[in-house]
Enzyme design. Structure first.
Site, PDB file in Angstrom:
ATOM      1  N   GLY A  95       0.822  -1.202   0.000  1.00 12.07           N
ATOM      2  CA  GLY A  95       0.000   0.000   0.000  1.00 12.07           C
ATOM      3  C   GLY A  95       0.857   1.253   0.000  1.00 12.07           C
ATOM      4  O   GLY A  95       1.876   1.352  -0.684  1.00 12.07           O
ATOM      5  N   SER A  96       0.470   2.230   0.805  1.00  9.48           N
ATOM      6  CA  SER A  96       1.150   3.526   0.793  1.00  9.48           C
ATOM      7  C   SER A  96       2.527   3.519   1.432  1.00  9.48           C
ATOM      8  O   SER A  96       3.215   4.549   1.437  1.00  9.48           O
ATOM      9  CB  SER A  96       0.275   4.584   1.475  1.00  9.48           C
ATOM     10  OG  SER A  96      -0.733   5.010   0.600  1.00  9.48           O
ATOM     11  N   VAL A  97       2.981   2.392   1.955  1.00 12.99           N
ATOM     12  CA  VAL A  97       4.390   2.287   2.338  1.00 12.99           C
ATOM     13  C   VAL A  97       5.254   2.387   1.078  1.00 12.99           C
ATOM     14  O   VAL A  97       6.464   2.598   1.144  1.00 12.99           O
ATOM     15  CB  VAL A  97       4.648   0.988   3.123  1.00 12.99           C
ATOM     16  CG1 VAL A  97       6.115   0.793   3.441  1.00 12.99           C
ATOM     17  CG2 VAL A  97       3.853   1.016   4.439  1.00 12.99           C
TER      18      VAL A  97
END
Length: 536
Positions: A95-97
């Site tokens: 995801g947004s990592v």
């Protein structure tokens, strides 16, 4: 997908980088616990994570703990989406990592002299624009990295989650920003934007001359020994990334989505917990791991510095920066989610510690509960209570409420069938024209207003109906059904009113004819008067 629906947010993240439990500088906590030498502590950490997985219905997860520049604890829990036991070598999507990874890639180009953080994006991508040309001309690379470009949060839903693996998919998505109106001028407000990170990925492609996924392998993954990292559809297939899981009316169900090349810079980087741990180790050591450097210590510190105030803590160049609740320790962290996956990296640079947690399920309305696993472990390392988030009743009630609304609308649509009963037909014929028009107008207006409200609600928190279907399938399907039935009700009642009025006119004409006919019959039946003569 939800004011209620939009708590879904269709808070968006849109799409990814989601809200976490509030952090506060509560003062230093107890002395540091050493996981490497405390087996009992490791057991408690594992038990806590298992408890969180049970609470959220998550089938599988992987956990890693870093202390003193080395991994001191690493293990898997449960099963992946194909029924295999999760291990530290099980791949997940992050995801947004992905955003700190993209931030690192951009800073590499800055240090190579190919990119200036404060130069307009159009210097590198002349075609880049929003609907407002003046705003587009003033957006800088730094604005995109810090989510202060003026690109609205809703743009993430407009260009994101396309699952597009065609050549040039990333650039095609970024070009679609030309139809998006800015929410503010550059540098004026913070608005979390996956769309901005998509543009940054294209920028890296342009100045490096390499596809973004290939660039990450060459300049980030390979130097750091992230052997199973995922940034291309080929990686996704090679690593056999298992389906994630979504919630449908409380049941955890697999979601076997394809890869999304158009979303790599903001959400579709992936890999094992070992891979993400190696990336984290380099971040803690100033951009270096095992003698190989991917970024200078100064550049690494710049990405981890809080540049602007955000919705939660401060935001750097891909990282969030704040303090760990209950301990007051400086925390550099990132949460990332996709439909079916959740990831967390929490770094505590002052004590050289980190927690990495990957999970193969996610529920947008219960994001805090999923993030408890990593935050709780981080707090336990400092000897304080981990704390947990109770389930928001909204997450349970909303899908059923939307389903009930759709069922009610279905009954309204089916109600005219009752006119087939004699009593109902007589009642319908007895209505005046004025009553038919008034009743129909109010019903149609109410149905159209409801449909418009349901369609509009997700946008109030930066989401769309399409995002609701993807992230919250039970709620999204109920929403779509309710909108469709409301529109059908409006059409049906309009058609029935026209039919009733026509029948009413025909009835009135027939009644007038009947009255005239009866009058003529009476006249014809009346006997003629005769004069009777009396005899004289």
């Amino acid at each position: 997908m939800p004011g209620c629906l939009v708590r879904a947010a269709l808070a968006a993240a849109a799409v990814a980088g989601l809200t976490t439990p509030a952090t506060a500088a509560d003062g230093p906590g107890p002395a540091l616990r050493t996981v490497a030498t405390d087996e009992a502590l490791r057991s408690r950490l594992d038990a806590f994570v298992r408890g969180r997985l049970e609470a959220t219905g998550t089938p599988g997860a992987a956990l890693a703990v870093v202390e003193g520049g080395r991994v001191v604890h690493q293990r898997g829990f449960g099963e992946d989406g194909r029924g295999r036991a999760v291990t530290p070598d099980t791949p997940f999507l992050w995801g947004s990592v992905s955003k700190p990874v993209t931030g690192l890639a951009v800073m590499q180009q800055v240090e190579a002299g190919r990119v200036d953080l404060d130069a307009p994006v159009r210097r590198y991508l002349p075609w880049f624009r929003l609907a407002d040309q003046d705003v587009s001309d003033r957006i800088t690379v730094r604005h995109l990295l810090t989510n202060t470009s003026g690109i609205p949060a809703s743009a993430s839903g407009e260009i994101g989650d396309r699952y597009d693996n065609a050549p040039g998919a990333l650039a095609h998505a970024a070009r679609d920003l030309a139809k998006i109106a800015p929410a503010a001028g550059p540098g004026e407000v913070y608005a979390y934007s996956s769309a901005g990170y998509a543009v940054l990925g294209v920028l890296v492609e342009e100045v490096s001359g390499r596809p973004f996924g290939a660039y990450l392998h060459e300049k980030v993954f390979d130097p750091l020994g992230m052997d199973h990292a995922v940034a291309t559809v080929r990686d996704f297939e090679r690593e056999r990334v298992a389906p994630g899981h979504r919630s449908v009316f409380g049941a955890t169900v697999p979601f076997d989505a394809p890869y999304d090349t158009s979303g790599v810079p903001y959400g579709h980087v992936g890999g094992t917990v070992r891979d993400l741990t190696r990336f984290t180790l380099a971040q803690l050591d100033g951009g270096r791991l095992d003698g190989r450097r991917v970024l200078s210590a100064k550049g690494t510190a710049e990405t981890q510095r809080g540049h602007v105030e955000s919705d939660v803590d401060r935001f750097g160049l891909g990282w969030s920066v704040g303090t760990l609740q209950g301990t007051g320790e400086r925390m550099v962290w990132k949460a990332g989610s996709l439909p079916g996956h959740d990831a967390m990296v929490i770094m505590l640079p002052d004590s050289d510690r980190a927690v990495i947690a990957l999970q193969n399920a996610f529920h947008l309305l219960r994001a805090d509960e999923f993030h408890d696993a990593a935050f709780g472990v981080a707090r336990m390392l400092s000897g304080v209570e981990p704390g947990t988030t109770s389930t928001d009743p909204t997450a349970t009630v909303l899908p059923w409420a939307m389903a009930a609304l759709a069922a009610l609308l279905l009954l309204c649509v089916a109600a005219p069938a009752l006119r087939r009963l004699p009593g109902r037909r007589a009642a319908a014929r007895a209505r005046s024209r004025r009553r038919i028009v008034a009743t129909t107008t109010s019903t149609v207006a109410a149905a159209l207003t409801l449909a418009a409200l349901l369609w509009w609600l997700p946008s109030t928190l930066g989401g769309t109906v399409e995002m609701a279907l993807l992230w919250l399938p039970d709620l999204g399907r109920g929403l779509v059904a309710a909108i469709g039935l409301a529109l059908l009700l409006a059409v049906e009642r309009t058609a029935l009113a026209a039919l009733d009025l026509r029948r009413r006119r025909s009835g009135d004409s027939g009644d007038s004819g009947d009255r005239a006919g009866r009058a003529r019959t009476v006249v014809r039946a009346r006997p003629a008067r005769t004069t009777e003569r009396r005899p004289i």
